[in-house]
Design a protein around this motif. Sequence first.
Motif, mmCIF file in Angstrom:
data_model
loop_
_atom_site.group_PDB
_atom_site.id
_atom_site.type_symbol
_atom_site.label_atom_id
_atom_site.label_comp_id
_atom_site.label_asym_id
_atom_site.label_seq_id
_atom_site.Cartn_x
_atom_site.Cartn_y
_atom_site.Cartn_z
ATOM 1 N N TYR A 1 0.846 -1.194 0.000
ATOM 2 C CA TYR A 1 0.000 0.000 0.000
ATOM 3 C C TYR A 1 0.885 1.250 0.000
ATOM 4 N N VAL A 2 0.339 2.345 -0.558
ATOM 5 C CA VAL A 2 0.924 3.671 -0.428
ATOM 6 C C VAL A 2 -0.115 4.532 0.282
ATOM 7 N N LEU A 3 0.188 4.894 1.532
ATOM 8 C CA LEU A 3 -0.765 5.636 2.358
ATOM 9 C C LEU A 3 -0.469 7.132 2.252
ATOM 10 N N LEU A 4 -1.520 7.936 2.033
ATOM 11 C CA LEU A 4 -1.399 9.379 1.920
ATOM 12 C C LEU A 4 -2.126 10.053 3.078
ATOM 13 N N SER A 5 -1.800 11.321 3.280
ATOM 14 C CA SER A 5 -2.542 12.104 4.265
ATOM 15 C C SER A 5 -4.016 12.132 3.871
ATOM 16 N N GLN A 6 -4.884 12.351 4.855
ATOM 17 C CA GLN A 6 -6.321 12.276 4.618
ATOM 18 C C GLN A 6 -6.918 13.577 4.082
ATOM 19 N N ASN A 7 -6.050 14.518 3.688
ATOM 20 C CA ASN A 7 -6.568 15.790 3.155
ATOM 21 C C ASN A 7 -7.331 15.549 1.851
ATOM 22 N N GLU A 8 -8.446 16.212 1.720
ATOM 23 C CA GLU A 8 -9.173 16.162 0.452
ATOM 24 C C GLU A 8 -8.729 17.274 -0.475
ATOM 25 N N PHE A 9 -8.129 18.332 0.108
ATOM 26 C CA PHE A 9 -7.756 19.504 -0.684
ATOM 27 C C PHE A 9 -6.412 19.995 -0.162
ATOM 28 N N LEU B 1 -3.160 22.626 -0.242
ATOM 29 C CA LEU B 1 -2.756 23.972 -0.587
ATOM 30 C C LEU B 1 -1.246 24.092 -0.474
ATOM 31 N N VAL B 2 -0.709 25.126 -1.123
ATOM 32 C CA VAL B 2 0.717 25.408 -0.994
ATOM 33 C C VAL B 2 1.045 25.649 0.473
ATOM 34 N N GLY B 3 2.068 24.980 0.981
ATOM 35 C CA GLY B 3 2.451 25.109 2.384
ATOM 36 C C GLY B 3 1.971 23.962 3.245
ATOM 37 N N ASP B 4 0.925 23.212 2.793
ATOM 38 C CA ASP B 4 0.508 22.026 3.528
ATOM 39 C C ASP B 4 1.584 20.956 3.450
ATOM 40 N N THR B 5 1.633 20.098 4.437
ATOM 41 C CA THR B 5 2.600 19.001 4.439
ATOM 42 C C THR B 5 1.947 17.753 3.853
ATOM 43 N N ILE B 6 2.558 17.219 2.808
ATOM 44 C CA ILE B 6 2.113 15.961 2.205
ATOM 45 C C ILE B 6 2.979 14.845 2.779
ATOM 46 N N GLU B 7 2.345 13.891 3.422
ATOM 47 C CA GLU B 7 3.099 12.780 4.025
ATOM 48 C C GLU B 7 2.703 11.479 3.328
ATOM 49 N N ILE B 8 3.709 10.780 2.843
ATOM 50 C CA ILE B 8 3.506 9.518 2.133
ATOM 51 C C ILE B 8 4.184 8.409 2.924
ATOM 52 N N GLU B 9 3.427 7.347 3.202
ATOM 53 C CA GLU B 9 3.985 6.189 3.917
ATOM 54 C C GLU B 9 3.813 4.955 3.035
ATOM 55 N N THR B 10 4.895 4.197 2.894
ATOM 56 C CA THR B 10 4.899 3.018 2.036
ATOM 57 C C THR B 10 4.894 1.760 2.905
ATOM 58 N N ILE B 11 3.920 0.876 2.646
ATOM 59 C CA ILE B 11 3.829 -0.402 3.348
ATOM 60 C C ILE B 11 4.364 -1.472 2.409
ATOM 61 N N ALA B 12 5.483 -2.088 2.772
ATOM 62 C CA ALA B 12 6.118 -3.085 1.917
ATOM 63 C C ALA B 12 6.429 -4.340 2.721
ATOM 64 N N ILE C 1 16.719 4.654 -0.271
ATOM 65 C CA ILE C 1 16.910 4.908 1.151
ATOM 66 C C ILE C 1 16.116 3.887 1.950
ATOM 67 N N LYS C 2 16.375 3.852 3.264
ATOM 68 C CA LYS C 2 15.669 2.916 4.151
ATOM 69 C C LYS C 2 14.316 3.461 4.600
ATOM 70 N N SER C 3 14.182 4.781 4.610
ATOM 71 C CA SER C 3 12.980 5.400 5.157
ATOM 72 C C SER C 3 11.736 4.983 4.380
ATOM 73 N N LYS C 4 10.666 4.678 5.124
ATOM 74 C CA LYS C 4 9.402 4.276 4.504
ATOM 75 C C LYS C 4 8.419 5.431 4.402
ATOM 76 N N THR C 5 8.856 6.631 4.824
ATOM 77 C CA THR C 5 7.975 7.794 4.756
ATOM 78 C C THR C 5 8.681 8.929 4.014
ATOM 79 N N LEU C 6 7.881 9.776 3.413
ATOM 80 C CA LEU C 6 8.377 10.956 2.705
ATOM 81 C C LEU C 6 7.460 12.122 3.045
ATOM 82 N N LYS C 7 8.059 13.225 3.471
ATOM 83 C CA LYS C 7 7.287 14.430 3.779
ATOM 84 C C LYS C 7 7.696 15.527 2.813
#
Length: 692
Positions: free
Chosen positions: A502-510, A512-523, A548-554
């Motif tokens: 799975y690729v999990l994303l933040s629950q934002n529906e909308f 904007l510039v300046g918001d933090t997008i967080e992506i988590e990868t389940i492998a 990289i080893k990190s499973k998240t990207l901000k």
Amino acid sequence: MNEFELIFDKESPALLGEEIKIKIISNYENGYEYKFFIGYPCDRRWSWVTLKDFSISKECEWKPESIGSYMIMVNIQDSSGKVTSIRSEFRIIDDIEVSNKEEGKEVNSNNMKLIKDVIIDKTSLTLGEKINLDVLTSEEEIILYRFWIRGSQGWEPLRDYTTENKFTYTTNKAMDGEILIECKRPSSSNNVDDFTTVKFKVNEKPKIEVTSFECLTDKLLIGEELVFKVGVNLESSRTILYKFLRVDKNGKTTCIQDYSTKSNISFYEKEKGKYKLLCYVRDIFSNKPYDDRAAMIYYVKPYEEIKIRSFSSELSSPQLCGNTVAFKTKVQGGNEVLYRYIVEGTVAEDTGYIRSKIFNWETKSEGEYKIKVLVKDMSYTGEYEDIKEIIFNVDKKGEKPVNILDITASKTRGCIKGEPINLKVKAEGGTELKYSFIVYKDGKEKERSKYGAMNWVNFTPEESGEYEVEVRILDKYSLRDYDAHEYLFVKVKDYQEAEIDYVLLSQNEFYLVGDTIEIETIAQNTKNVLLRYITKINGHEVEDTGYIKSKTLKVKPKCPGKYTFEIYAKNVLCKDEFDTKKEAIIYVNEATPVTNTRITLNSDIIIEGKETTFEVSSEGGKEVCYEFYIMEKGNWVRVQAYSRKNYYTFFPFAPGDYKILVLSKSYYKKVNYEDYAYLEFEVKEEVCQGTV
């Protein structure tokens, strides 16, 4: 000698008050008229005064009234009326300056020579380089400096008088150049107290040529990324810009990339057909539209070419009349593959094109038959794209044939070298069945088990690669090599392949510039999995984390657009680029949409001849702009173009019914509008009140 030459009876500089004779020397005696002008610099341009109007005389006299630098110009007109010009500089000085110079005195006089030297860092340049000038004067007091350059129309101003004695000029064309330096004291009433010139030469840069233009994508398919790269001969020593234009099959041209230092381009095609890709290259300092260009024709196919990988029957030939024989086809490529089965023999049959990869053929009469399979994609207009055939014999009816019902394997995906794989076969028919298993790798037989009663086997691959396991079944009393056979394909690697669940994303529906997008990868097998994140904005790659080893990207977006996140996963032992890939797309907006646009009036009644103001307000957006339209007598007229001004003052000239329409949008949005509002209003006739 030139056709026309301008000479003087005195050398420049000449003394103030002396009469100077100007003469034209030419190869032609008759057929020309001459007009003489004197020019002097004034307010960053040359001011011209006529000395002598057009006549056949080649001579003119001039007596200067003040010291300074002058330009003598002569217009030459032939019998057809065509006019050409020649020019020459001339300088007038005071006799005090001459006497001081002759006696070697350094007197602080307003007429003495000011410019001691001009230091120029280079006189031979390549196009685009800069010239640095440093003017040295003989006095320590404040001096004003002015700079000119020789152009096609004479001296053209570069910088007006300032106290700065240094000047930098950027060359923008190949030429034999000359810069004029003028200086004066602030207290001087003269335009110029002293001047000098420096000459330089600007050479063309080595010619840029495209040396390669190649497509880096093996298969050019609809929806697949197409990558092209351009090479030039001087890209290591120059800053080269590349521009790509795409021409589709209808001749429509689209700019894919404007001039940029990026020499490779990637994009997707949505339709099949013939396309042309144009690349324009130029030096960053070039004043040409382009220095070289190249074109490439490429063809995009709707799918990968269809090939029949195998065509086989579940039952071996011959079989008994009355039995049903299943023919299986395995293909690669295509989008929606269609199959057509043709039986040629005693009893012919043609299925026409169907979607089934399995053809169940009922043997109705004995004899020799030719079974053909034709395959093609649904979109293909031809008869077929690939064809294979099998010769099959049918004997008279006898006992029930041997038939393989199913083959199961403990695993067919994620197989690792050295780990056993269990295969089990389910079959029917015959009297007493025997089983044999043959293992192939790269088309060569690796091992084989003799026919026996066991319908299973443990197969342990010792090397990585693709294996093909053939299962053969033979009846105890059969004289054939086998009565039925089936193939199973197994891909083995040195390690467990990384797999993204799975690729999990933040629950934002909308966003904007300046918001933090967080992506988590389940492998799976997280400890041994490396992840690589590539971030693209509107198709342009902006960040590549590498593995990289990190499973998240901000990510905190700084600009609006389409953000594409490509996530690649691979095992630490993987030697390929990646094991698996997934993609996530997020749209980031500069601001919330413009909504709730409203129009308000500053007065309840609008009277003919009296101005009224309409004010507009809205919610959301960023740097909201407004555009105003007025409908008068059934016609809409734009009265105020898009601007940050949120009000419009209307002056009605006639009574009647009107409408006002306001369009609103954020400044950065490339749309006609995001929201609008309109208002109907009436302009009443002005009532004239008399006096009694």
